[in-house]
Scaffold this active site. Sequence first.
Site, mmCIF file in Angstrom:
data_model
loop_
_atom_site.group_PDB
_atom_site.id
_atom_site.type_symbol
_atom_site.label_atom_id
_atom_site.label_comp_id
_atom_site.label_asym_id
_atom_site.label_seq_id
_atom_site.Cartn_x
_atom_site.Cartn_y
_atom_site.Cartn_z
ATOM 1 N N GLU B 191 0.771 -1.157 0.190
ATOM 2 C CA GLU B 191 0.175 -0.018 0.169
ATOM 3 C C GLU B 191 0.972 1.398 0.004
ATOM 4 O O GLU B 191 0.561 2.314 -0.886
ATOM 5 C CB GLU B 191 -1.004 0.076 1.390
ATOM 6 C CG GLU B 191 -2.087 -0.837 1.130
ATOM 7 C CD GLU B 191 -1.885 -2.369 1.534
ATOM 8 O OE1 GLU B 191 -0.892 -2.650 1.828
ATOM 9 O OE2 GLU B 191 -2.842 -3.349 1.149
ATOM 10 N N HIS B 260 -10.069 -4.350 11.174
ATOM 11 C CA HIS B 260 -10.835 -4.303 9.825
ATOM 12 C C HIS B 260 -12.260 -3.590 9.905
ATOM 13 O O HIS B 260 -12.932 -3.592 8.895
ATOM 14 C CB HIS B 260 -11.172 -5.743 9.274
ATOM 15 C CG HIS B 260 -9.918 -6.467 8.705
ATOM 16 N ND1 HIS B 260 -9.001 -6.763 9.526
ATOM 17 C CD2 HIS B 260 -9.445 -6.575 7.510
ATOM 18 C CE1 HIS B 260 -8.007 -7.282 8.998
ATOM 19 N NE2 HIS B 260 -8.232 -7.317 7.583
#
Lengths: 340, 457
Positions: B191, B260
Amino acid sequence: MPAAAKADKADKSVSRATKTAAWGKEQELKAYREMLLIRRFEEKAGQLYGMGLIGGFCHLYIGQEAVVVGMQMALKDGDQVITAYRDHGHMLACGMEANGVMAELTGRRGGYSKGKGGSMHMFSVEKNFFGGHGIVGAQVSLGTGIAFANRYRDNGNVCLTYFGDGASNQGQVYESFNMAELWKLPVVYIIENNKYAMGTSVDRSSALTDFSKRGASFNIPGEKVDGMDVRAVYDAGLKAVEYARTGNGPFILEMQTYRYRGHSMSDPAKYRSKDEVDKMRTERDPIERVRNRILERKLASEDEIKKIDAEIRGIVNESAEFATNDPEPDVSELYTDVLR
Amino acid sequence: MPIEVLMPALSPTMEKGNLAKWLKAEGDDVKAGDVIAEIETDKATMEVEAVDEGKLGKILVPEGTQDVAVNTPIALILGEGESASDAPAKSAPKKTDSPAKPVAGEDGAAASTGKPAEAAPEEMDVPEGTEMVATTVREALRDAMAEEMRRDPDVFVMGEEVAEYQGAYKITQGLLQEFGARRVIDTPITEHGFAGVGVGAGFTGLKPIVEFMTFNFSMQAIDQIVNSAAKTLYMSGGQVGCSIVFRGPNGAAARVAAQHSQDFASWYAHIPGLKVVSPYTAADAKGLLKSAIRDPNPVVFLENEILYGKTFPVPKLDDYLVPIGKAKIARPGKDVTIVAWSIGMTWALEAAEELAKKHIFAEVIDLRTIRPLDMQTIIESVKKTGRCVTVEEGWPQFGVGSEIAARIMDEAFDYLDAPVRRVTGEDVPMPYAANLEKLALPTAAKVIEAARAVTYR
Ligand SMILES: Cc1ncc(C[n+]2csc(CCOP(=O)(O)OP(=O)(O)O)c2C)c(N)n1
Ligand SMILES: [Mg+2]
């Protein structure tokens, strides 16, 4: 003999200029002139800093001039350059005006970023210089992205992405290496190994101090180069840039170089000996080396060289004058350039 | 003319120092770069190097002198044929003025809001009789990308699993087949690196759509989003910016626990230089994503996994755009203003329905864009209702609701009949257990409770 200098001389794996034909007068004088401009510019910046005209951090490039000048001579029009905060030399080598760079250092409206970026953040789209970045390692992903765009557009350009020995330990460097090789991006990674990241020597920070091998696990070739010799830099640069331009993917050049000054203006550099610095300055200085070569080969007379010196001094003094008298940005600039 | 050597400042804060030692004597030749003296500051001993060439003509401040102010002449350097009695060169530039004071907006708007609010952009008219097509949010997002990629060859999409796998949440379904691997790019799991690659490509004028598999992973990349994407335009004096969209599902999905399940609306909305968009309906998802891709600035586009499968009518138009920065009245009312966006709209609308049964008529505003915040629409509504409840999934502290409450106090304090109430996620990491997870999230019941509290009913 200081360890750094000795290691360099003994190391047979370091490329030294011998591959291309000796430079002619024009190239030698160009290299001399460009390196001298950076040296004198940086000395002047140091002086203006001392007078309180330049604020904040100011990282001088003195000692490392051969790296950017040699690399720039190996480029074609359209190739891009991106680096970190020790960026004044890169900008001058890219052909950016001394006035605009100095005025940015003093935070004036005539600076390349209208005074809003400062020493560490300057750009010139016209000269294909993409900054000037203050976050150690960030420019490596950004430069890889510029190379990505070159490939996307298939425009034949190469992006030179400079970073330090310290930056070489950042994670995103390896994320970028991986993508660059995977996608065969036209990027040359130039690791300016000046032996220190602030006060930390490479042996204290790096498990593998041969930075030319840092791309090994991605199959990226690398080469160690005598970064104190502008011709060696140029030779290695030509080869690396050609390699990247012809679709082979990235190339890593480890430039063995040295900064004479502290990390930034307020660094007394107590982590290294005076001897080590003196040795480098007297035995390996990139500008003296070219100067001696010019005189030995009688490519120019002392007088001609003195004329160049005076001309450079003139440019630098004028930039200081400009950067001192140019007004600060208008207060309305506070709110401009946040969004387009 | 002789050149004055001045007492240098050696750090951003140094005002004076001690002249510890002269390393050159009067009459010595000096070259640029020669160390001529040593200076002690409170932090360190530093060397002073000559910048000019000549002879050290006269030492003006002897060694051992304490507290020499910065910029005091400490020596004279003489050129060829000069003597120390010649008048020194006064080329010493003057110190810069004190830094410019920040100015308030033209109308004296409070510093916290910076510039006075700009007029919100106009909504596009959907011509009467336009066919409405039942579309999922997922399809709407895909259609938006496909349309923009057809329109502009500089638009491309990159991210983990976006190409061959067709998207981890199938948002990029079919794009590889239509546009090929050059423009639909599977990245490694990296990322930080690929966000930077996207921004670098954006600097050159390409228009990347960077998909984060979920925004939770954008924390790996947040430096590139904030420090490179958002700030470079400003730091370059307007020269180098990037037109880039960072998009992906944001907020809690279901039963995936703390790492998450997180809402990033207030994180990114804090940053000048970014736009932050978060649609609820499929039509807005499509129109806003198309606008985001065309926007010349970096846009953080926050989607929601739970909404992906929801179906809404989408106008069948060749080029349906929804302006960034414009909220929408999703349900008109007169008693209380409820401000929500994205998944929060499901709770807000459900609450409004229930409240109507109790004769409390809520006006529900779908914010759609978090930054720039459409305060005009909120204020107009609050002037009518006198009450406001904000709804967000994120944590309460320093959230979007906190900002809206503060701005209502700035701009409509006199119209308030009750304090603004915030409905937010609970101030804990998201628990896994089904019962605890339910407790940690906002619900329609919590919105109803807040609306009743501010209407005193
Ligand atoms: C992410 C990040 N961490 C730390 C710093 C502070 N910092 C600035 S320069 C520097 C040393 C970098 O050394 P190197 O990469 O070798 O470059 P050099 O200064 O030698 O040119 C550090 C730690 C920073 N700017 N960014
Ligand atoms: Mg270094």
